[in-house]
Design an enzyme around this catalytic site. Structure first.
Site, mmCIF file in Angstrom:
data_model
loop_
_atom_site.group_PDB
_atom_site.id
_atom_site.type_symbol
_atom_site.label_atom_id
_atom_site.label_comp_id
_atom_site.label_asym_id
_atom_site.label_seq_id
_atom_site.Cartn_x
_atom_site.Cartn_y
_atom_site.Cartn_z
ATOM 1 N N LEU A 229 0.840 -1.196 0.000
ATOM 2 C CA LEU A 229 0.000 0.000 0.000
ATOM 3 C C LEU A 229 0.876 1.247 0.000
ATOM 4 C CD1 LEU A 229 -2.793 -1.030 2.536
ATOM 5 C CD2 LEU A 229 -2.688 -1.389 0.060
ATOM 6 N N GLY A 270 2.399 -5.582 8.216
ATOM 7 C CA GLY A 270 2.291 -4.147 7.980
ATOM 8 C C GLY A 270 1.246 -3.850 6.911
ATOM 9 N N ASP A 271 1.664 -3.158 5.851
ATOM 10 C CA ASP A 271 0.758 -2.827 4.756
ATOM 11 C C ASP A 271 1.057 -3.667 3.520
ATOM 12 O OD1 ASP A 271 3.173 -1.753 4.144
ATOM 13 O OD2 ASP A 271 2.454 0.264 3.674
ATOM 14 N N GLU A 272 1.575 -4.861 3.703
ATOM 15 C CA GLU A 272 1.916 -5.740 2.588
ATOM 16 C C GLU A 272 1.016 -6.970 2.594
ATOM 17 O OE1 GLU A 272 6.043 -6.591 3.014
ATOM 18 O OE2 GLU A 272 6.683 -4.693 2.144
#
Length: 354
Positions: A229, A270-272
């Protein structure tokens, strides 16, 4: 005579009490064993993140030797520093979120222009500490398992004298423990916030999909789409982590609804995220999936009024682009970083190995 008649009842009561105490001890030990195993898994995640950070630091060292030779090499060095900072941030997120009293990573070490000497010192201290933690938890698990085994032997002897009563109690307790085991197993394989499979579950499913692929027709393929993201850190920094968590949950649901039930959407950390496509026919299908995932991020961003989050996606497929399915995630990750370096908010396929 009444004393002798009461003796079996007293003996049965004492045996039942001993059985209850033994079962309670077993339950506490088993719960602690699973807790220690989860701590081991967490330490393993930290060590994996540290290894990636060390690899990024080594790449910075390679670029540093030739950073002034040309503009391209200077740019390569700068990109390597940025990637090192990203890896250190991922490592810090794990270390600083540890439920145990682990040494925290200072914020001064997480910027792209942080001192490399400080980075080296940081990377020299984190792995030994977490290896020691993992080893200590492993030793505790082995010790507790030995205790559990000894208690089971004692309880087996006790159960022999009160078979009818104890069998019913043991069966009930065994079902309870089986339920707890399933819950811990589920927690170990899924992300607690989004409910999506985690990295460990993704790789297990990838092994299964590859085995099915190798046993089936030769014209079938599997693929991994690695999603990062763009701009998500700004959401946490400006709107707070609560809004960031809500965004991750919403986009996770959107991802899950945008692919087939047989495909797997996992949160790497996280954002992955990563999407395992179990079977497809053409690269165009993968491109369509990537476009849908990007659209999911845009729609979630618009619905929540954030206005900054987009997605970069790397696509790797087996066996046409990547000859070893165990490298699918890494190849998709590399392709995703090419998208980021090329301007973000898009997708790219992995480069076919020679």
């Amino acid at each position: 005579m009444s004393r002798f008649r009461r003796a079996p009842a007293m003996l049965a009561s004492a045996s039942l009490l001993c059985l209850l105490v033994g079962l309670l001890y077993l339950a506490l030990q088993i719960r602690t064993i699973f807790s220690d195993q989860l701590k081991q898994e967490y330490a393993g995640l930290v060590l994996e993140a540290a290894e990636r950070a060390e690899s990024a630091r080594a790449m910075v060292g390679v670029w540093q030797l030739h950073s002034g030779d040309s503009q391209a090499q200077t740019q390569g060095y700068l990109h390597a520093r940025i990637e090192l900072a990203d890896r250190l941030n991922s490592l810090a997120a794990l270390v600083n979120a540890s439920p145990s009293a682990a040494p925290r990573v200072p914020a001064s070490a997480l910027t792209p222009d942080a001192s490399l000497t400080g980075t080296d010192a940081l990377l020299a201290t984190i792995p030994p500490y977490w290896r020691a933690q993992r080893d200590a938890d492993g030793a505790d698990v082995r010790l507790r398992i030995a205790h559990v085994a000894n208690v089971l032997i004692a309880l087996a002897a006790l159960l022999f004298g009160m078979l009818l009563t104890a069998l019913g109690m043991y069966a009930k307790r065994n079902r309870q423990l089986a339920g707890e085991s399933h819950e811990f197993e589920y927690a170990a394989l899924h992300d607690p916030m989004t409910g999506l499979p985690n990295r460990r579950k993704l790789f297990a499913t990838l092994d299964e999909a590859a085995a099915n692929l190798q046993a089936g027709p030769t014209d079938r393929n599997i693929a991994v789409l690695y999603v990062d993201l763009d701009g998500f850190k700004q959401v946490n920094d400006t709107l707070g982590h609560r809004v960031g968590d809500e965004f991750l949950i919403a986009v996770s649901h959107a991802f899950r609804e945008s692919v087939r039930n047989v495909d797997v959407v996992a949160r790497i950390g996280g954002d992955e995220f990563a999407v395992l496509v179990r079977e497809y026919s053409t690269a165009y299908e993968l491109a369509e999936i990537a476009q849908r995932l990007i659209a999911c991020v845009v729609e979630t961003d618009e619905q929540m009024g954030v206005g900054v989050v987009r997605a970069s996606i790397g696509i790797a497929s087996y066996p046409d682009l990547v000859s070893d399915y165990q490298r699918l995630v890494a190849a998709a990750d590399d392709a995703m970083y090419r998208v980021k370096r090329g301007g973000k908010n898009g997708y790219a396929f992995a480069v076919q190995a020679d």
